[in-house]
Design a protein around this motif. Structure first.
Motif, PDB file in Angstrom:
ATOM      1  N   UNK A  18      -1.929   6.189   2.532  1.00  0.00           N
ATOM      2  CA  UNK A  18      -0.917   6.307   3.591  1.00  0.00           C
ATOM      3  C   UNK A  18      -1.520   6.063   4.968  1.00  0.00           C
ATOM      4  N   UNK A  19      -2.742   6.543   5.167  1.00  0.00           N
ATOM      5  CA  UNK A  19      -3.413   6.310   6.446  1.00  0.00           C
ATOM      6  C   UNK A  19      -3.693   4.822   6.652  1.00  0.00           C
ATOM      7  N   UNK A  20      -4.213   4.166   5.609  1.00  0.00           N
ATOM      8  CA  UNK A  20      -4.499   2.730   5.710  1.00  0.00           C
ATOM      9  C   UNK A  20      -3.214   1.937   5.904  1.00  0.00           C
ATOM     10  N   UNK A  21      -2.150   2.304   5.196  1.00  0.00           N
ATOM     11  CA  UNK A  21      -0.884   1.582   5.326  1.00  0.00           C
ATOM     12  C   UNK A  21      -0.340   1.678   6.743  1.00  0.00           C
ATOM     13  N   UNK A  45       0.844  -1.210   0.000  1.00  0.00           N
ATOM     14  CA  UNK A  45       0.000   0.000   0.000  1.00  0.00           C
ATOM     15  C   UNK A  45       0.874   1.253   0.000  1.00  0.00           C
ATOM     16  N   UNK A  46       1.948   1.218   0.766  1.00  0.00           N
ATOM     17  CA  UNK A  46       2.860   2.361   0.804  1.00  0.00           C
ATOM     18  C   UNK A  46       3.508   2.581  -0.561  1.00  0.00           C
ATOM     19  N   UNK A  87      -6.123  12.923  -2.853  1.00  0.00           N
ATOM     20  CA  UNK A  87      -6.915  12.402  -1.741  1.00  0.00           C
ATOM     21  C   UNK A  87      -6.648  10.913  -1.559  1.00  0.00           C
ATOM     22  N   UNK A  88      -6.516  10.188  -2.679  1.00  0.00           N
ATOM     23  CA  UNK A  88      -6.230   8.760  -2.592  1.00  0.00           C
ATOM     24  C   UNK A  88      -4.887   8.477  -1.959  1.00  0.00           C
ATOM     25  N   UNK A  97      -8.792  -2.615   3.221  1.00  0.00           N
ATOM     26  CA  UNK A  97      -7.786  -2.581   2.156  1.00  0.00           C
ATOM     27  C   UNK A  97      -8.456  -2.767   0.801  1.00  0.00           C
ATOM     28  N   UNK A  98      -9.411  -3.672   0.743  1.00  0.00           N
ATOM     29  CA  UNK A  98     -10.141  -3.866  -0.513  1.00  0.00           C
ATOM     30  C   UNK A  98     -10.951  -2.626  -0.880  1.00  0.00           C
ATOM     31  N   UNK A  99     -11.548  -1.975   0.106  1.00  0.00           N
ATOM     32  CA  UNK A  99     -12.323  -0.758  -0.158  1.00  0.00           C
ATOM     33  C   UNK A  99     -11.416   0.347  -0.694  1.00  0.00           C
ATOM     34  N   UNK A 100     -10.237   0.496  -0.088  1.00  0.00           N
ATOM     35  CA  UNK A 100      -9.273   1.471  -0.606  1.00  0.00           C
ATOM     36  C   UNK A 100      -8.829   1.102  -2.016  1.00  0.00           C
TER      37      UNK A 100
END
Length: 247
Positions: A197-200, A135-136, A191-192, A223-226
């Motif tokens: 970065x927040x999710x990671x 993700x990062x 925004x993405x 994670x799937x939603x992101x």
């Protein structure tokens, strides 16, 4: 002569067929009412994923309206439309190479979709650190894309003299269409990046493992939603690339 007792078959045979159909239909409607009153889900989709799909659907209408307006303006303008191969050319080694920067930006976004898909896969496997790293990396690709877009805007504004209200290369609507469409998409990418970065960071810290039970199979559904959001942003860029840069 003795009378034989009536059997259920015989009694049901005497009931009119219309009455049987009305009873079946009433019981069918009652079952529907029971399902709704019991708050049962018609489809096994989480509310968070459903809301993301609804948000993306609304964004499809917005981007679709922008692209339709762009095509309408371009086909109806009386002034010549600037050649995109010349406007978006990049000088490398003393030669102007058309669309080379746009091709690199497109490659970066397509590659980021691959890393995001792998992050979703490893997330459902429970491989937390590898998921966070992917993700990062996806967010880094997004930062690179936004940086290249900022370079492209600077080049067009400073060197080419393109403004939202006009330019010296042709139709005045070119600048307005370009800055509106690419700017709105760039906002989504920015925004993405913050979102990823927040999710990671939360995945790396094991936050979703703490808030969900070990038996839950949707600990990394976020994670799937992101990933849905990021794949949508990449898909929109493919349409922008085809309609704006290649046309």
């Amino acid at each position: 002569m003795a009378h034989l007792p009536s059997t259920p078959q015989a009694s049901s045979a005497n009931i009119p067929e219309s009455s049987l159909q009305s009873d079946c239909s009433s019981s069918g409607w009652l079952s529907v009412v029971d399902d709704f009153s019991a708050d049962r889900a018609a489809f096994k989709i989480s509310p968070n994923k459903t809301m993301m799909w609804l948000f993306l659907l609304s964004d499809i209408f917005i981007f679709g309206s922008f692209l339709v307006a762009y095509m309408s303006v371009r086909m109806t303008t009386t002034e010549p439309w600037p050649l995109t191969s010349d406007v978006f050319a990049l000088n490398l080694g003393g030669q102007d190479i058309p669309l080379v920067l746009i091709a690199i930006m497109t490659f970066i976004l397509i590659t980021s979709s691959g890393t995001m898909a792998m992050a979703v896969n490893f997330g459902y496997q429970g491989r937390r650190q590898l998921t966070a790293a992917l993700i990062f990396i996806t967010a880094l690709f997004g930062i690179a894309f936004v940086g290249m877009q900022a370079f492209e805007w600077t080049k067009l504004i400073v060197e080419e003299g393109i403004r939202p209200w006009g330019n010296d290369l042709g139709a005045a609507q070119f600048g307005a269409s370009f800055f509106m469409i690419t700017g709105f998409h760039g906002l989504h990418v920015s925004i993405g990046v913050i979102y990823l970065l927040t999710i990671a960071w939360r995945v790396w810290r094991g936050r979703y493992e703490k808030t969900q039970s070990n038996e839950s199979n949707n600990r990394y559904e976020i994670v799937e939603i992101a990933g849905l959001y990021w794949h949508f942003v990449d898909l929109v860029w493919v349409f922008i690339f085809a309609f704006f840069y290649l046309w």
